[in-house]
Motif scaffolding. Structure first.
Motif, PDB file in Angstrom:
ATOM      1  N   GLY A  49       0.814  -1.214   0.000  1.00  0.00           N
ATOM      2  CA  GLY A  49       0.000   0.000   0.000  1.00  0.00           C
ATOM      3  C   GLY A  49       0.845   1.261   0.000  1.00  0.00           C
ATOM      4  O   GLY A  49       0.587   2.199  -0.759  1.00  0.00           O
ATOM      5  N   VAL A  50       1.868   1.289   0.853  1.00  0.00           N
ATOM      6  CA  VAL A  50       2.747   2.462   0.908  1.00  0.00           C
ATOM      7  C   VAL A  50       3.524   2.613  -0.393  1.00  0.00           C
ATOM      8  O   VAL A  50       3.637   3.719  -0.936  1.00  0.00           O
ATOM      9  CB  VAL A  50       3.680   2.370   2.132  1.00  0.00           C
ATOM     10  N   ALA A  51       4.051   1.513  -0.906  1.00  0.00           N
ATOM     11  CA  ALA A  51       4.798   1.577  -2.169  1.00  0.00           C
ATOM     12  C   ALA A  51       3.900   2.039  -3.310  1.00  0.00           C
ATOM     13  O   ALA A  51       4.302   2.868  -4.137  1.00  0.00           O
ATOM     14  CB  ALA A  51       5.402   0.211  -2.488  1.00  0.00           C
ATOM     15  N   ASN A  52       2.680   1.541  -3.356  1.00  0.00           N
ATOM     16  CA  ASN A  52       1.749   1.942  -4.408  1.00  0.00           C
ATOM     17  C   ASN A  52       1.312   3.395  -4.225  1.00  0.00           C
ATOM     18  O   ASN A  52       1.071   4.106  -5.196  1.00  0.00           O
ATOM     19  CB  ASN A  52       0.533   1.018  -4.412  1.00  0.00           C
ATOM     20  N   GLY A  53       1.231   3.844  -2.988  1.00  0.00           N
ATOM     21  CA  GLY A  53       0.866   5.231  -2.729  1.00  0.00           C
ATOM     22  C   GLY A  53       1.949   6.212  -3.148  1.00  0.00           C
ATOM     23  O   GLY A  53       1.664   7.269  -3.697  1.00  0.00           O
ATOM     24  N   PHE A  54       3.207   5.864  -2.874  1.00  0.00           N
ATOM     25  CA  PHE A  54       4.311   6.758  -3.218  1.00  0.00           C
ATOM     26  C   PHE A  54       4.737   6.651  -4.680  1.00  0.00           C
ATOM     27  O   PHE A  54       5.188   7.622  -5.274  1.00  0.00           O
ATOM     28  CB  PHE A  54       5.523   6.486  -2.330  1.00  0.00           C
ATOM     29  N   SER A  82       4.937   3.101 -11.026  1.00  0.00           N
ATOM     30  CA  SER A  82       6.083   2.199 -11.087  1.00  0.00           C
ATOM     31  C   SER A  82       5.788   1.010 -12.003  1.00  0.00           C
ATOM     32  O   SER A  82       4.666   0.511 -12.048  1.00  0.00           O
ATOM     33  CB  SER A  82       6.416   1.692  -9.690  1.00  0.00           C
ATOM     34  N   PRO A  83       6.801   0.524 -12.723  1.00  0.00           N
ATOM     35  CA  PRO A  83       6.600  -0.674 -13.553  1.00  0.00           C
ATOM     36  C   PRO A  83       6.261  -1.913 -12.716  1.00  0.00           C
ATOM     37  O   PRO A  83       5.764  -2.896 -13.247  1.00  0.00           O
ATOM     38  CB  PRO A  83       7.929  -0.863 -14.267  1.00  0.00           C
ATOM     39  N   LEU A  84       6.511  -1.839 -11.428  1.00  0.00           N
ATOM     40  CA  LEU A  84       6.156  -2.935 -10.527  1.00  0.00           C
ATOM     41  C   LEU A  84       4.660  -3.223 -10.574  1.00  0.00           C
ATOM     42  O   LEU A  84       4.228  -4.354 -10.375  1.00  0.00           O
ATOM     43  CB  LEU A  84       6.567  -2.558  -9.097  1.00  0.00           C
ATOM     44  N   TRP A  85       3.872  -2.209 -10.868  1.00  0.00           N
ATOM     45  CA  TRP A  85       2.420  -2.361 -10.834  1.00  0.00           C
ATOM     46  C   TRP A  85       1.843  -2.841 -12.144  1.00  0.00           C
ATOM     47  O   TRP A  85       0.641  -2.739 -12.370  1.00  0.00           O
ATOM     48  CB  TRP A  85       1.752  -1.061 -10.392  1.00  0.00           C
TER      49      TRP A  85
END
Length: 91
Positions: free
Chosen positions: A23-28, A32-35
């Motif tokens: 959640g924090v990574a997706n929020g910041f 990102s290509p991670l998503w």
């Protein structure tokens, strides 16, 4: 009164930690290509790895297998965090 199995506690804690991290990574970093894979699939991958480990330990007699009830509780808790945190951050 039944007690909560130790494996279930570890699983729910892991899912909460993974949901928080996602959640924090997706929020910041929402772009990102991670998503390219949705965050819930990343959470499912973490769940799969834990489940494989827990079943291996249960086979060796060092623990017990995880009940479906705890899988659902843990996954929903992690999924809730991984969805609500970016939403609250405005991502």
């Amino acid at each position: 009164m039944s007690s909560i199995p130790q494996t279930a506690l570890y699983y729910v804690a892991l899912m909460l930690a993974a949901g928080l991290a996602l959640g924090v990574a997706n929020g910041f970093y929402p772009t990102s290509p991670l998503w390219q894979l949705p965050p819930l699939l990343w959470l499912l991958a973490v769940s799969l790895l834990f489940d494989v480990w827990a079943n291996q330990m249960a086979t060796q007699g060092k623990g017990q297998a995880l009940d479906m009830k705890w899988r659902v509780i843990g996954f929903l808790a992690g999924a809730g965090l991984s969805v609500l945190i970016p939403w609250r951050m405005g991502a």
